[in-house]
Every structure is written in C-alpha cells, then in structure tokens.
Design an enzyme around this catalytic site. Structure first.
Site, PDB file in Angstrom:
ATOM      1  N   CYS A 189     115.425  49.406  22.223  1.00 37.06           N
ATOM      2  CA  CYS A 189     115.412  49.360  23.683  1.00 37.06           C
ATOM      3  C   CYS A 189     114.224  50.146  24.232  1.00 37.06           C
ATOM      4  O   CYS A 189     114.062  51.324  23.940  1.00 37.06           O
ATOM      5  CB  CYS A 189     116.716  49.944  24.217  1.00 37.06           C
ATOM      6  SG  CYS A 189     116.766  50.046  26.008  1.00 37.06           S
ATOM      7  N   THR A 234     123.981  47.541  31.608  1.00 32.46           N
ATOM      8  CA  THR A 234     124.186  48.428  30.454  1.00 32.46           C
ATOM      9  C   THR A 234     124.320  49.879  30.905  1.00 32.46           C
ATOM     10  O   THR A 234     125.222  50.583  30.462  1.00 32.46           O
ATOM     11  CB  THR A 234     123.005  48.309  29.490  1.00 32.46           C
ATOM     12  OG1 THR A 234     121.796  48.329  30.264  1.00 32.46           O
ATOM     13  CG2 THR A 234     123.069  47.035  28.678  1.00 32.46           C
ATOM     14  N   PHE A 293     121.125  51.640  21.211  1.00 29.50           N
ATOM     15  CA  PHE A 293     119.922  51.041  21.802  1.00 29.50           C
ATOM     16  C   PHE A 293     119.181  50.144  20.817  1.00 29.50           C
ATOM     17  O   PHE A 293     118.003  49.843  21.014  1.00 29.50           O
ATOM     18  CB  PHE A 293     118.996  52.148  22.310  1.00 29.50           C
ATOM     19  CG  PHE A 293     119.562  52.921  23.472  1.00 29.50           C
ATOM     20  CD1 PHE A 293     119.605  52.354  24.739  1.00 29.50           C
ATOM     21  CD2 PHE A 293     120.077  54.198  23.296  1.00 29.50           C
ATOM     22  CE1 PHE A 293     120.139  53.060  25.823  1.00 29.50           C
ATOM     23  CE2 PHE A 293     120.612  54.908  24.369  1.00 29.50           C
ATOM     24  CZ  PHE A 293     120.638  54.335  25.630  1.00 29.50           C
TER      25      PHE A 293
HETATM   26 MN1  MNH Z   1     117.858  48.051  26.760  1.00 32.98          MN
HETATM   27  C1  MNH Z   1     116.579  46.142  24.204  1.00 32.98           C
HETATM   28  C2  MNH Z   1     120.721  48.544  24.938  1.00 32.98           C
HETATM   29  C3  MNH Z   1     119.026  50.130  29.207  1.00 32.98           C
HETATM   30  C4  MNH Z   1     115.092  47.378  28.678  1.00 32.98           C
HETATM   31  N1  MNH Z   1     118.531  47.432  24.932  1.00 32.98           N
HETATM   32  C5  MNH Z   1     117.835  46.675  24.006  1.00 32.98           C
HETATM   33  C6  MNH Z   1     118.624  46.539  22.813  1.00 32.98           C
HETATM   34  C7  MNH Z   1     119.801  47.201  23.033  1.00 32.98           C
HETATM   35  C8  MNH Z   1     119.730  47.774  24.345  1.00 32.98           C
HETATM   36  C9  MNH Z   1     120.973  47.310  22.059  1.00 32.98           C
HETATM   37  C10 MNH Z   1     118.218  45.791  21.542  1.00 32.98           C
HETATM   38  C11 MNH Z   1     118.772  44.382  21.524  1.00 32.98           C
HETATM   39  C12 MNH Z   1     118.481  43.655  20.227  1.00 32.98           C
HETATM   40  O1  MNH Z   1     118.019  44.239  19.247  1.00 32.98           O
HETATM   41  O2  MNH Z   1     118.739  42.454  20.212  1.00 32.98           O
HETATM   42  N2  MNH Z   1     119.586  49.104  27.044  1.00 32.98           N
HETATM   43  C13 MNH Z   1     120.613  49.200  26.157  1.00 32.98           C
HETATM   44  C14 MNH Z   1     121.608  50.109  26.695  1.00 32.98           C
HETATM   45  C15 MNH Z   1     121.119  50.569  27.896  1.00 32.98           C
HETATM   46  C16 MNH Z   1     119.828  49.927  28.106  1.00 32.98           C
HETATM   47  C17 MNH Z   1     122.920  50.451  26.015  1.00 32.98           C
HETATM   48  C18 MNH Z   1     121.694  51.537  28.888  1.00 32.98           C
HETATM   49  C19 MNH Z   1     122.594  52.441  28.605  1.00 32.98           C
HETATM   50  N3  MNH Z   1     117.205  48.619  28.632  1.00 32.98           N
HETATM   51  C20 MNH Z   1     117.794  49.533  29.452  1.00 32.98           C
HETATM   52  C21 MNH Z   1     116.975  49.744  30.610  1.00 32.98           C
HETATM   53  C22 MNH Z   1     115.861  48.952  30.465  1.00 32.98           C
HETATM   54  C23 MNH Z   1     116.005  48.251  29.216  1.00 32.98           C
HETATM   55  C24 MNH Z   1     117.305  50.685  31.745  1.00 32.98           C
HETATM   56  C25 MNH Z   1     114.674  48.792  31.369  1.00 32.98           C
HETATM   57  C26 MNH Z   1     114.292  49.664  32.243  1.00 32.98           C
HETATM   58  N4  MNH Z   1     116.175  46.928  26.498  1.00 32.98           N
HETATM   59  C27 MNH Z   1     115.141  46.810  27.413  1.00 32.98           C
HETATM   60  C28 MNH Z   1     114.102  45.973  26.846  1.00 32.98           C
HETATM   61  C29 MNH Z   1     114.528  45.616  25.552  1.00 32.98           C
HETATM   62  C30 MNH Z   1     115.832  46.242  25.351  1.00 32.98           C
HETATM   63  C31 MNH Z   1     112.800  45.592  27.529  1.00 32.98           C
HETATM   64  C32 MNH Z   1     113.782  44.724  24.552  1.00 32.98           C
HETATM   65  C33 MNH Z   1     112.798  45.533  23.745  1.00 32.98           C
HETATM   66  C34 MNH Z   1     112.003  44.653  22.801  1.00 32.98           C
HETATM   67  O3  MNH Z   1     112.591  43.812  22.113  1.00 32.98           O
HETATM   68  O4  MNH Z   1     110.793  44.813  22.783  1.00 32.98           O
END
Ligand code: MNH
Length: 500
Positions: free
Chosen positions: A420, A284, A413
């Site tokens: 996120c 991502t 996010f």
């Molecule tokens: Mn990330 C959930 C987008 C970077 C860890 N992330 C989500 C969701 C989105 C998302 C959209 C929600 C999905 C859903 O509702 O079904 N995340 C991104 C994007 C980037 C990103 C666009 C970068 C740009 N994410 C990161 C990084 C980490 C991370 C870096 C870890 C270091 N993300 C997560 C985690 C969740 C999440 C953990 C789940 C959170 C939860 O449900 O409790």
C-alpha cells in the site's frame, strides 16, 4: 471473459491435497450453505476448521487461501512470488483501469505512476497534508458537536465522510461537502454502486454468465461515466487555472515527469489514479477508525490510556491544535489502530502468483502463474500471536514485541513492491482523527453494541452508534498555558514545523 486467470487444477498439480469444505456441489461450489453477504467471515470459519491452506469454490472459480505464518513467509518472498491481480480485482479494473492498485505488474504504467507518485507519500508530503487532515477532522467535530446530547451518531458513516474528505482534498483539492449534504455526493453514490456491481459481476455462473441484468449493466455504465466526468472536470479546472504546483497528488501527476525516462502520465491514466486513490484511500481507513473506536469503547482502560496520552502530548485544553510531530508521538493511539487492523484488516488479503514452478509448504506444487490469497484475517490470528488472539491488545505493537516476531505475520497493507502506497497517510490521518475524538467526547455505548461486520469491498462495523457528550477539560497538561484559548494560539508550546 475471465477465464485467463482460472487455475482450477492447472496451476496446482496436486490440488487434491488441499482441503476444501464438505458438501461440494457441482456448479454452485461452496456457495450453498454459505451466507453470500459475509464471504470473508465465512472464510475465517473455514480456515478455523480446515487449517493453514484450503480452497473454496464459488461457482467455477477456485480460490486457494493461505492463512499461516510459514506459508505466508514463502508467498511474500519477492524472489519467488509477485502480486497477482485477482479476478475480483479484474472487475475493479472497469472502475480503476490501470491505476496503481489494479495495474498488472508488467504494465509499464505501474512503474511509471509508482515512480511519479512516490514523492506524494514521503514524510515531507505527509507533513504538508497535515493541515488538510486537521481541517477535515474539524468538520467532523463540528458535525459531532451538533449531536452532543441528541441523536446518536453512526460511527462508520461519519468515519467514511471524514476519510473521503481528507483524501479528496489532500489528493486533488476537491471538496465533496460530505458533512454538509443530506445525501451522499453523486460521485460517492456512483462509486459505491459501481463497486457493488464489480463485486457481483465477479461471480459468473457457467453457461449462464453474469447474473446481472442488462439494466444493472446500463446503470453501471452511467455510474462509471459520471465518475470519469467529475474527475475530468477537476483535472481540467486545475489545468485551466494554470496551476503548475506539485503540492498534492494531482499536481505531481500533472506537472512532473518520470525522474529517469522523462515520461509523463497520460490523461486517461491520471483519471484512473484519481479514482484509485479515492476508492483505495477512504473506506479502508474509515473501517480501521471504526473498529478502533469499537474496541476502545468496549475497553475503558485502553480508552482512558488513550485520553491520558493525548492530554500528555497535546495538553489538556478543550480545543487542541496538534502539529504533525505531536500526532507522531501518540504511540498508544496508533497501536490501537494497528491492533484494530490486526483483528480486522479492512482490505482482508492480497493475492500472490508464482514467478516460476515452485512448491509451498513442502508439499503443494504450484506452476508458474498459479496463485493464492494470503488471507490476513487468519494470518493475524496465527499461533505466533499467542494464545489469546481474539483479545484486543495494542501492546502487541510495542517495539520490543514487534521485533520479537517475524514481520510477515502482520500484513494489513499488503507486501513487497505492491505494498500500500498510502499506509503512512492512512495511519497519520487515523491517529489524528481518533485522538481528536477520544479527547473531545464521552462516547456512550448506549445500545451495548454487538460487533456486526459488514462486507463490501472492505470490512466495516455496521449499526455501530454512539451517544455523545462533551468531556470536561481542565488546564493541567503541558498545554495548560493556553488551554481553552482559540485555535489561533498554539497550545503545545512547541513551534510548528515551518513546512506544516
Ligand atoms: Mn491501500 C494497496 C490496504 C489506505 C492507496 N492497500 C493496498 C493493498 C492493501 C491496502 C492490502 C495491497 C493490495 C494487493 O496487494 O492487492 N490501504 C490499505 C488499508 C488502508 C489503506 C488497510 C487503510 C487503513 N491506501 C490507503 C490510502 C491510500 C491507499 C489512504 C491513498 C492515499 N493502497 C493504495 C494504493 C495501492 C494500495 C495506491 C496500490 C499500490 C501499488 O500496487 O502500487
């Protein structure tokens, strides 16, 4: 079986009111005529034709998409809706199990892990990851330095390497050696294959079942076993070292108990979290960086503004050594990333399910448990963004303009309790990397690249290569005093924060 979440006409009593693309064919649904490699971009086109709410059928799975600001406002209302772990995600559960991203909201492991891991994403924690992020960025620079004047670099490939190294090291102290290897680390190869498998496996043809062969399934079992094995080894090594520190995500998971209940995460759950962070935490961010670089290369004035900002905040020397605070001061660079994520939210949507029977848009009843996808690529092009939604304009993210529009029209996010967890981590990392790259290199769009978006689990430019040259640096910024000196000297005059 994946029947549990299928709603068809069930969860949506008046689903006939929701438009769908023409040429519906029983069984094959709308897959016929669509390009199977680009479901997200196809869905964007359907949204352009059918408007703010529509449905798409892929075999016998029916998905309802919402892409306008007013219905999105309803779906992000936590008193009426919650995260839905959608079908394409339930297959991810084979990989990430009850890890944070794929845990059902009602699973006790979600709240437990969430509470234990929140400290891993505070401002203080981010500050402590900053030197690791900088070290990973320097490995990217070393690699790009070797390409100066030579063969063009593949942007998405190298952004994927730097974000993978960053999350692996900040999260677990692990080094995949991505920049030093000719081929991806076996873990990465297994992960990429397993993700592809889970996506293909999400499509099940009625009466026939999965289209995947037994051989593919066997290989997938081997891939997931290999991932588990490697993660377990990292965990065991940490435990064998007698390391009880809580300086990274793994340390927190191994060595802290839940603040209220005193419970700890079980080993199998820790393994799932490690895999979740590796999967969620790198592609991502790599996509966001690649899209931002694409738009900057195509908009020389915005690129010049980014360079000017970096030189102003970090000094004009060739080899800056930015502190955590100096990264947070790069407002324009950060806005370029936010704007890239507006146009191409690299995780292109999230699913929401009704807590009780309800009606959205004033005319679409949903039963309790019925769900819809908030389709962010088109939500982010809603008319509230103005008439030129396709134009890359980072100034959309100035504080005044952010305040002037509703918060729910920008959701790269996700939202609510399940937003996120890594968003600040991702934005800090990406701001640092992007700033270092634009400051150090002339980025020559040698092939006049035309954007082609590859869809895997996430969105990513494909075939985007740049030819590199070194930029001439001169000592005329605030860092002039030590510009050109080694990395040992602080080039910015500002004292490093004690905890960095
Ligand atoms: Mn990330 C959930 C987008 C970077 C860890 N992330 C989500 C969701 C989105 C998302 C959209 C929600 C999905 C859903 O509702 O079904 N995340 C991104 C994007 C980037 C990103 C666009 C970068 C740009 N994410 C990161 C990084 C980490 C991370 C870096 C870890 C270091 N993300 C997560 C985690 C969740 C999440 C953990 C789940 C959170 C939860 O449900 O409790």
């Amino acid at each position: 079986m994946k029947t549990a979440n299928r709603h068809g006409g069930h969860g949506w009593p008046d689903i006939h009111r929701i438009p769908h693309p023409p040429h519906r064919i029983p069984f094959l649904g709308d897959l016929v005529g669509a390009h199977p490699a680009t479901p997200v971009q196809d869905t964007m086109n359907i949204a352009r034709n059918l408007g703010p709410i529509f449905r798409r059928k892929v075999f016998d799975h029916e998905f309802v998409f919402v892409s306008d600001s007013s219905m999105a406002a309803e779906l992000v209302d936590e008193s009426r809706f919650r995260k839905h772990v959608a079908e394409s995600m339930t297959d991810l559960r084979d990989i990430a199990g009850d890890g944070l991203a794929t845990a059902y909201h009602h699973e006790p492991n979600w709240q437990r892990a969430h509470d234990i891991l929140v400290p891993a994403f505070t401002r203080e924690a981010l500050k402590s990851y900053h030197p690791t992020m900088l070290a990973a960025t320097r490995r990217l620079l070393d690699s790009w330095d070797r390409c100066v004047g030579g063969a063009p670099v593949d942007v998405s490939r190298d952004m994927t390497k730097v974000t993978l190294e960053t999350i692996a090291r900040a999260g677990f102290g692990y080094d995949f050696g991505s920049f030093e290897r000719a081929d991806p680390h076996p873990f990465v190869r297994a992960m990429v294959r397993a993700l592809k498998f889970s996506q293909q496996n999400a499509v099940e043809v009625p009466y026939i079942g999965s289209l995947l062969t037994r051989r593919a399934k066997r290989r997938n079992a081997q891939d997931t076993a290999l991932m588990a094995e490697i993660v377990d080894e990292v965990v065991h090594r940490r435990m064998a070292d007698g390391d009880t520190g809580t300086h990274d995500m793994l340390g927190l998971m191994l060595n802290t108990a839940h603040p209220e209940t005193g419970e700890r995460l079980a080993p199998a759950n820790i393994r799932n979290q490690v895999i979740t962070f590796l999967v969620a935490g790198h592609e991502t961010t790599a996509g966001a960086l690649s899209f931002a670089l694409y738009y900057l290369v195509k908009n020389p004035a915005l690129l010049a503004a980014a360079r000017e900002e970096v030189a102003r905040v970090w000094g004009g020397g060739a080899d800056p050594d930015p502190s955590y605070e100096q990264v947070t001061k790069l407002r324009h660079v950060r806005r370029c990333l936010e704007e890239a994520l507006r146009l191409w939210p690299t995780a292109p949507g999230f699913a929401r399910e009704a807590l009780e029977d309800t009606v959205i848009g004033g005319r679409h009843p949903m039963r309790r448990g019925a769900w819809a996808v908030v389709f962010t690529p088109m939500l982010h092009r809603d008319p509230v963004w103005g008439g030129d939604v396709e134009r890359f304009d980072p100034d959309r993210f100035t504080p005044e303009r952010v305040r002037a529009r509703p918060a729910h029209v920008y959701k790269p996010f996700g939202t609510g309790a399940r937003v996120c967890l890594g968003r600040q981590f991702a934005l800090h990392e990406a701001t640092l990397v992007l700033a270092m790259l634009v400051h150090r290199y002339e980025l020559e769009d040698h092939a006049d690249y035309q954007l082609k978006v590859h869809e895997r689990l996430t969105l990513m430019p494909t075939g985007f290569t740049l030819a590199l040259a070194h930029r001439a640096h001169h000592a005329d910024g605030p860092g002039a005093a030590s510009a050109g000196a080694g990395r040992e000297t602080s080039q910015n005059g500002a004292p490093e924060p004690a905890d960095a």
